[in-house]
Design an enzyme around this catalytic site. Structure first.
Site, short mmCIF file in Angstrom:
data_model
loop_
_atom_site.label_atom_id
_atom_site.label_comp_id
_atom_site.label_asym_id
_atom_site.label_seq_id
_atom_site.Cartn_x
_atom_site.Cartn_y
_atom_site.Cartn_z
N GLU A 1 -8.65 56.58 -4.14
CA GLU A 1 -8.69 56.19 -2.71
C GLU A 1 -7.46 55.95 -1.84
O GLU A 1 -7.39 56.21 -0.65
CB GLU A 1 -9.65 54.64 -2.59
CG GLU A 1 -11.05 54.84 -2.59
CD GLU A 1 -11.53 54.86 -4.12
OE1 GLU A 1 -12.66 54.72 -4.40
OE2 GLU A 1 -10.72 55.23 -5.15
N GLU B 1 -16.78 53.71 -9.89
CA GLU B 1 -17.14 52.36 -9.83
C GLU B 1 -18.60 52.08 -10.26
O GLU B 1 -19.00 51.01 -10.81
CB GLU B 1 -16.99 51.94 -8.25
CG GLU B 1 -15.49 51.84 -7.64
CD GLU B 1 -15.42 51.28 -6.47
OE1 GLU B 1 -14.78 50.21 -6.36
OE2 GLU B 1 -15.47 52.19 -5.44
#
Length: 285
Positions: A154, A134
């Site tokens: 995740e 990210e």
């Protein structure tokens, strides 16, 4: 020469992220937790947020590079061991100092949702997973080693990519590529990332990654500091705004008169006429 002496204020302390200044106008930030694969503990999110705010406000700096220490990982996301320990301790610690257990408004490591003024080059030297990817998804330029890997795993541990990477992934790669990557949680190679326009280039060798990142940063630092800030803002405005014309108008209305009234636009035109390199002034934008 100690470049840091030219700063208006010293860089803030970052426990777990080292700063260096390899050339004038360039900052190199290295996440230095190689034993933890450069995962980010809670406090470091806020320290890196302060570092990159300082970078934006330091007149002598124009471009930053972010990388990871060692040859295994750029950043593998959150420090899951710390996260598990905090969850086991109950809710009291979260209530007492909630800022310690959340990201700043600029996102993961102060970068994944950062707006900022100045560009950042991500030099990805290994695994860029979860929040680590990210970070790179929100950087302006990304260069990676041939063995680098990218992923948002995740969901495999019952979480989701909440650092702002999902909308940035889909804006860059499109719905179907982003869905296949994020919903499966699989990692992609540097070659795949290049194919999907998620990175700019692959370094010639792992050993030349930082040298090549500095070369990119040097080219960016050579342009007018005012033009750099405005051009980056215009690109980001178009990325964030649904209407192309509205994105243009927002940037034009905000910056055009300031640019034309500034010293650097005059210097650039005079230098062109005199056939010499321009002597840029620090931006006042």
């Amino acid at each position: 020469m100690d470049i840091s002496r030219a700063f208006e204020s010293p860089p803030p302390q970052c426990d777990g992220c080292d700063t260096a200044f390899p050339e004038p106008h360039i900052m190199l930030a290295t996440i230095n937790r190689p034993r933890q694969l450069n995962s980010i503990p809670y406090a470091l999110h806020w320290q890196m947020d302060a570092l990159f705010k300082w970078f934006d406000n330091e007149p002598s700096l124009r471009v930053a590079i972010v990388t990871g220490a060692g040859d295994r990982a750029f950043c593998v996301g959150s420090d899951l061991i710390e996260m598990q320990r905090v969850k086991k301790s109950g809710n009291d610690s979260w209530k007492a100092e909630p800022y310690k257990y959340n990201h700043p408004s600029s996102g993961f490591a102060g970068l994944s949702r950062r707006e900022g003024k100045k560009p950042i080059v991500a030099a990805v030297n290994g695994y860029a997973l979860g929040g680590g990817w990210e970070i790179a998804l929100n950087c302006d330029v990304v260069i990676a080693t041939p063995s680098a890997q990218f992923g948002l795993p995740e969901a495999k541990v019952g979480l989701y990519a909440y650092g702002g990477g999902l909308p940035r992934l889909i804006r860059t790669a499109g719905l179907h590529v982003a869905s296949e990557i994020a919903l499966s949680g699989r990692s992609i190679t540097a070659k795949e990332a290049l194919q999907y326009n998620l990175i700019n280039r692959i370094s010639k060798k792992p050993e030349t990654l930082i040298e090549e990142a500095i070369s990119i940063a040097r080219e960016i630092a050579a342009i007018s500091p005012d033009a750099m800030i405005i051009t980056r803002s215009a690109l980001r405005e178009a990325w964030e705004t649904s209407s192309v014309e509205r994105a243009f108008q927002n940037t034009h209305e905000r910056f055009y008169e300031k640019l034309m009234a500034g010293e650097n636009s005059s210097e650039g035109l005079i230098a062109f006429k005199e056939k010499r390199p321009p002597r840029w002034k620090p931006s006042k934008l």
